[in-house]
Design an enzyme around this catalytic site. Structure first.
Site, PDB file in Angstrom:
ATOM      1  N   CYS A 155       0.855  -1.185   0.000  1.00  0.00           N
ATOM      2  CA  CYS A 155       0.000   0.000   0.000  1.00  0.00           C
ATOM      3  C   CYS A 155       0.891   1.235   0.000  1.00  0.00           C
ATOM      4  O   CYS A 155       1.959   1.227   0.616  1.00  0.00           O
ATOM      5  CB  CYS A 155      -0.891  -0.015   1.240  1.00  0.00           C
TER       6      CYS A 155
ATOM      7  N   GLU B  98       2.317  -5.202  -5.161  1.00  0.00           N
ATOM      8  CA  GLU B  98       1.250  -6.178  -5.014  1.00  0.00           C
ATOM      9  C   GLU B  98       0.211  -6.006  -6.112  1.00  0.00           C
ATOM     10  O   GLU B  98      -0.125  -4.899  -6.514  1.00  0.00           O
ATOM     11  CB  GLU B  98       0.606  -6.014  -3.633  1.00  0.00           C
TER      12      GLU B  98
END
Length: 437
Positions: free
Chosen positions: A303, A337
């Site tokens: 993130c 990710e």
């Protein structure tokens, strides 16, 4: 998903479309009989009945003083109002969901009320009107999307998060308008503004509570190890297991500016890298990224967020570059990710392009995809896809060949833009997590 970290909690955590554009589509349709046309107009342009229904489309006066098309997402009765006195939560169909807000009736042009607009037409207009410049304005903050969701899950997510619960926050010297819903504990349901301690990230309902807290809070920086200091810029590594409350508070805060499907609370499995501007009052957070302590997929970033007051200053690019410097220290290749949104891919593709083409410009002789990957810590698949997107790869005699014409490289580098703030690797003092005792 490039998103906030995984865990358990009972609560789950752009474009342009306008009335004129939709009207143009309708006007281009084949002629109808007079009776059908009258019926269509009465269906689309109805008499204004208050209160407006959820789903109503109408023009609304925005902060620029102009009227823009909106869709009513929710409504609520005014405490001291009459039977039809409501305020309305609206989504500006020309803009990102972050600009959704509550408005009073006087902001709405009731003569423009519409219903039953064809969603397919709106989607078509939306896709046509989203410009590259508008996409780039988001890329530093918004490196994630909902590509992993099926249609039903996406509708469920949008329904649950459709109304912002917190309108503004105070963090340090800034008062910041929020962008999205964040599932704070139930005791904060009646709050529209929260006050954060900028060092420990505890949040309170009232300014007086924050002032009392600040007199007792001993922290002047994030509760972790300072692993980088260059001038006034510092990076702190915070272990989610050792600092669970801080990690959870950071997730609450980040969710206000990230439109993810879920807010997760199992922060034990993650490391948080918090970037700060430092002065004589302490170290003030400007953004962060997180990564799993152990990722089987070689993910080096989960993130990423730059807080709104610090955007457009190169910090987002700095955070991406920093994640790869950590991968180099680990002796591994890394990748963000997945899945990446279109805007996320745009951010990373810019970084990959600058790094790879800079090497190709300086390198003499042949170089392989694997060598580029080893030199940069960029996963080989990302190296290959980036060079292919730039049409710098040819397939000859069973293998990929890089075609690096200097003029072509310069053109692509110019298009990729500047790389933001430089990282002085000599100032990075860090031991990979697996080697820590």
């Amino acid at each position: 998903m490039v998103g906030i970290e995984n865990g358990k909690n009972p609560a789950a955590a752009n474009g342009h479309a306008g009335t004129n554009a939709v009207s143009d589509e309708v006007a281009a349709a084949p002629p109808r009989s007079e009776s059908n046309g009258a019926h269509d107009v009465s269906r689309k342009r109805r008499s204004t009945i208050l209160p407006l229904e959820v789903g109503t489309r109408v023009n609304c006066r925005w902060r620029d003083g102009n009227y823009h098309p909106v869709k009513v997402i929710e409504r609520r009765k005014l405490p001291a109002g009459g039977a039809n006195d409501y305020e309305y939560y609206v989504h500006y169909t020309e803009f990102n969901r972050r600009l959704d807000e509550w408005v009073n009736l006087e902001h709405l042009d009731l003569s423009s009320v519409e219903a039953d607009v064809d969603e397919k037409i709106e989607d078509k207009v939306t896709s046509l009107k989203m410009t590259r410049h508008q996409k780039r304005k988001i890329d530093e903050t918004h490196v994630e999307g909902h590509e992993e969701l099926d249609a039903a899950s996406l509708r469920e997510h949008e329904e649950f998060t459709k109304v912002k619960n917190i309108a503004t926050i105070e963090l340090g010297k800034y008062e910041i308008e929020t962008w999205y819903f964040s599932p704070f504990p139930p005791e904060y349901n009646d709050c529209t503004k929260l006050f954060f301690c900028e060092f420990c990230l505890n949040f309170m309902k009232r300014k007086e509570q924050l002032q009392r807290h600040m007199r007792k809070c001993d922290l002047k920086h994030p509760p972790g190890d300072e692993i980088y200091r260059n001038g006034s810029l510092s990076m702190f590594e915070v272990d989610g297991k050792k600092n669970k409350v801080y990690g959870q508070n950071l997730c609450y805060l980040a969710k206000l500016f990230l439109d993810h499907k879920t807010l997760y609370y199992d922060v034990d499995l993650f490391l948080f890298y918090v970037l700060c501007e430092c002065d004589d009052r302490g170290c003030h957070m400007v953004g962060y990224f997180s990564k799993e302590k152990h990722s089987e997929e070689s993910y080096n970033l989960a993130c990423i967020l730059t807080l709104p007051p610090y955007q457009r200053k190169g910090y987002g690019k700095f955070l991406i570059a920093f994640s790869y410097e950590l991968s180099k220290k680990e002796g591994k290749v890394g990748t963000p990710e997945r899945p990446l949104s279109d805007l996320g891919l745009l951010s990373y593709r810019g970084y990959w392009t600058r790094v790879l083409l800079d090497i190709l410009k300086k390198h003499k002789g042949n170089i392989s995809i694997k060598e580029l990957s080893d030199m940069t810590a960029i996963k080989a698949e990302d190296v290959l896809s980036t060079l292919q997107s730039l049409e710098l790869i040819q397939y000859r005699k069973g293998q990929h060949v890089i075609c690096a014409d200097p003029k072509v490289l310069d053109r692509h580098l110019k298009a990729a833009g500047c790389g933001g703030l430089d990282i002085d690797v000599s100032k990075l003092i860090w031991t990979p997590y697996k080697e820590q005792s």
